[in-house]
Design an enzyme around this catalytic site. Structure first.
Site, PDB file in Angstrom:
ATOM      1  N   ARG A 114      26.802  69.220  76.875  1.00  0.00           N
ATOM      2  CA  ARG A 114      26.790  68.831  78.286  1.00  0.00           C
ATOM      3  C   ARG A 114      26.902  70.097  79.147  1.00  0.00           C
ATOM      4  NH1 ARG A 114      25.527  64.586  81.523  1.00  0.00           N
ATOM      5  NH2 ARG A 114      27.172  63.888  82.905  1.00  0.00           N
ATOM      6  N   THR A 159      16.343  60.910  82.123  1.00  0.00           N
ATOM      7  CA  THR A 159      16.867  61.274  80.799  1.00  0.00           C
ATOM      8  C   THR A 159      15.911  60.807  79.701  1.00  0.00           C
ATOM      9  OG1 THR A 159      19.107  60.996  81.631  1.00  0.00           O
ATOM     10  CG2 THR A 159      18.929  60.969  79.270  1.00  0.00           C
ATOM     11  N   GLU A 182      19.448  65.155  84.426  1.00  0.00           N
ATOM     12  CA  GLU A 182      20.042  64.223  85.389  1.00  0.00           C
ATOM     13  C   GLU A 182      18.970  63.480  86.169  1.00  0.00           C
ATOM     14  OE1 GLU A 182      22.065  61.740  86.395  1.00  0.00           O
ATOM     15  OE2 GLU A 182      21.878  62.471  88.444  1.00  0.00           O
ATOM     16  N   GLY A 197      20.951  56.665  83.101  1.00  0.00           N
ATOM     17  CA  GLY A 197      22.237  56.803  83.784  1.00  0.00           C
ATOM     18  C   GLY A 197      23.230  55.798  83.228  1.00  0.00           C
TER      19      GLY A 197
HETATM   20  N1  GLU Z   1      23.359  62.279  84.134  1.00  0.00           N
HETATM   21  C1  GLU Z   1      23.315  61.022  83.469  1.00  0.00           C
HETATM   22  C2  GLU Z   1      24.421  60.904  82.447  1.00  0.00           C
HETATM   23  O1  GLU Z   1      24.839  61.875  81.906  1.00  0.00           O
HETATM   24  C3  GLU Z   1      22.039  60.872  82.749  1.00  0.00           C
HETATM   25  C4  GLU Z   1      20.939  60.874  83.716  1.00  0.00           C
HETATM   26  C5  GLU Z   1      20.402  59.533  83.904  1.00  0.00           C
HETATM   27  O2  GLU Z   1      20.004  58.947  82.904  1.00  0.00           O
HETATM   28  O3  GLU Z   1      20.357  59.078  85.042  1.00  0.00           O
HETATM   29  O4  GLU Z   1      24.870  59.839  82.180  1.00  0.00           O
END
Ligand code: GLU
Length: 587
Positions: free
Chosen positions: A102, A402, A422, A485
């Site tokens: 991460r 993602t 992201e 997300g």
């Molecule tokens: N930043 C999101 C997470 O780590 C993933 C990005 C997304 O799928 O919107 O959960």
């Protein structure tokens, strides 16, 4: 599916691919066979993994090859400018490990980084800014995966991706659509506009797109290893792009405060997976800083108390939605970077805690409002000072940002891997000369506290990524994961319920309409769901659907069948069409 004929000896190392069934309205791409298998959202990425397997690489080598290729063909959801979570089942030793790579907050970060005059800054302004960029972890994660568990070098596994970046690939309708959605953000930054816009508009579908900058970045990694990324000219170019984002004339974009030391100091973490049991399966999930594993596991623990197999589908889905709602209340209250707070994992994952949460659920009656978090500290068996729940905030709307991929090899190793930059197109800041987009992962922090997920120097923002591997009787049974997300969690959970409880084969489990209840009043559903018989049955229990439906997630899965074959499953309709391939053993 079509098995390509091949002679016993030729089959072993040559391209012995079982091509995915052609996408059809009937269902998603599926491939069944023996040897290794792969499912990704990109044909080129799945082929890259298969090429590496056919050269004798293992699942880890093939996963990195696929991921690097996705960085070229799916640059708006993933790439070396971001980070992720890789879960690996090692057949030798029968162990599951995870690599957390991460993004971390630069050392200059404070809890006030997204505040101005004490108020949270506008979300979209925060996204398209240097301040949104976390120290990218993907290259370090790939390096650690290959060095510890792979058999090949960067030079070998990056070759297919370099080839695609050099020769180009065809822009799909979906790719065109993603650029079109982001024209405003991309127009702010000349480096990304030059790659993906033509005359200020999204490159049309059918265009052949090359990315010589990304090929150059990969070549530098192939020559110098991960240090080429974290030190030297590429690192300098990233720091410059973050601190003084190269923008179009007149664009006002906030800079960030990343330094060369932030990059040089980046480390990934090898973490123990989270584990729970569910109806005879051992389910392994991603631990914090992702909330993915614990939220899926906590919901499964709640569901375990019901005889779902004996119930009608609407009753099962009602309980799935309520279990998800309760688990999200806890996720929002307690999850964050475990190096910065004591996450009460033992309590959250205990079966007794699940039993106490289950008492909140009413048969055939949806909760009218958001659920309150429970008190897992009572089940923690640990004298640490309780961090009492903070007011939870509603989960943001997220679609399919993602990417998730999954690979297995003929030795029985399995990789389940979710990685990201992201938002679609991340921060929009593309590193000049190197063709990759920098993430906006820091906007996964809550902009103001007090909260477990407030920004802090070096901290990793809470994620929802949920690469999952299930074992049965000590052997891999299936792997599953998705983008999207916070909807990642519900997609993984619902697919497991579909497969294990509703008895759907994995392709149907993946294809079924997705419902995402993340502790809001209304449940997010996919286009076409509202008005269906399934929707009406759930509405009778008081469930409501949020407006503006969008496709949810883009899952990829493998199933290890009792007869020794493996089934690879991708998406037939979400985020374009994925590609599922298997390798056939030479006998
Ligand atoms: N930043 C999101 C997470 O780590 C993933 C990005 C997304 O799928 O919107 O959960």
């Amino acid at each position: 599916m079509i098995f390509q004929p091949c002679s016993p000896t030729a089959c072993f190392f040559t391209l012995a691919i079982v091509l995915a069934a052609p996408p059809s309205r009937a269902g998603p791409p599926v491939a069944i066979g023996t040897g290794g298998a792969v499912a990704t959202v990109s044909e080129q990425a799945s082929k890259a993994a298969m090429a590496i397997l056919n050269k004798g690489g293992n699942a880890v080598d093939a996963a990195v090859a696929a991921a690097a290729t996705l960085g070229v063909t799916d640059p708006f959801s993933c790439g070396i400018g971001g980070g992720g979570f890789m879960m690996i089942y090692l057949a030798d030793g029968k162990r599951v490990i995870t690599i957390d790579h991460r993004e971390s907050a630069p050392a200059a970060f404070t809890p006030a980084v997204f505040l101005q005059n004490g108020k949270e800054i506008d979300f979209d302004l925060a996204v398209a800014s240097g301040a949104a960029v976390g120290v990218p972890g993907t290259v370090r994660g790939w390096h650690d995966a290959l060095e510890r568990y792979g058999t090949m070098s960067f030079r070998q596994v990056l070759a297919p991706a370099i080839d695609v970046a050099d020769k180009g690939f065809r822009v799909s309708e979906n790719f065109n659509h993603l650029v079109a959605m982001n024209v405003d953000k991309f127009t702010l930054f000349p480096a990304i506009s030059a790659l993906y816009l033509k005359d200020g508009k999204a490159l049309p579908a059918g265009t052949t797109l090359r990315n010589p900058g990304m090929a150059k970045a990969y070549r530098e990694l192939a020559a110098r290893g991960y240090k080429a990324f974290y030190d030297g000219p590429m690192a300098r170019a990233m720091v410059d792009a973050v601190t003084r984002p190269p923008t179009a004339a007149g664009a006002a974009v906030r800079g960030g405060r990343m330094t060369m030391a932030d990059l040089a100091n980046y480390e990934s973490r090898i973490r123990q997976p989270l584990h729970t049991t569910y109806r005879g399966f051992d389910i392994y999930g991603m631990p914090p800083p992702s909330s993915g594993g614990s939220t899926v596991a906590a919901a499964l623990n709640i569901l375990e108390g019901y005889e779902l197999k004996a119930m009608a589908r609407a009753d099962v889905e009602h309980l799935y939605l309520e279990a998800s709602r309760l688990s999200f209340a806890d996720r929002n209250a307690y999850l964050g970077d475990p190096e910065y707070l004591d996450v009460p994992l033992a309590g959250l994952l205990s079966k007794e805690y699940a039993a106490s949460r289950r008492t909140q659920i009413r048969s055939r009656q949806a909760m009218a409002a958001a659920a309150a978090p429970g008190d897992p500290y009572l089940f923690q068996n640990d004298p640490s000072v309780p961090l009492r729940p903070q007011p939870a905030r509603a989960a943001l709307r997220e679609s399919a940002h993602t990417t998730h991929l999954t690979v297995s090899d003929r030795a029985g190793n399995v990789v389940s891997y979710t990685f990201t930059i992201e938002s679609w197109g991340g921060s929009g800041i593309t590193v000049p000369g190197y063709g990759f987009i920098l993430n906006n992962e820091m906007t996964d922090f809550d902009f103001s506290g007090p909260h477990p997920n407030v920004p802090e120097a070096g901290k990793r923002p809470r994620s929802s990524m949920a690469p999952t591997i299930a074992l049965k009787n000590g052997k891999p049974a299936f792997s599953i994961g998705s983008p999207g997300g916070s909807t990642i969690i519900t997609t993984v959970l619902q697919t497991i319920v579909n497969h294990v409880d509703l008895g759907m084969p994995m392709d149907q489990a993946v294809n079924a309409p997705r419902l995402s209840q993340r502790n809001a009043g209304a449940t997010d559903v996919e286009p076409g769901f509202a008005g269906s018989a399934q929707a009406t049955a759930l509405q009778r229990f008081g469930h409501q659907w949020a407006g503006a439906p969008e496709p949810i997630g883009a899952a990829n899965a493998l199933v290890f069948n009792a007869d020794g074959t493996v089934t690879a499953v991708s998406e037939g309709k979400r985020h374009g069409v994925g590609t599922a391939l298997v390798q056939r053993r030479g006998h």
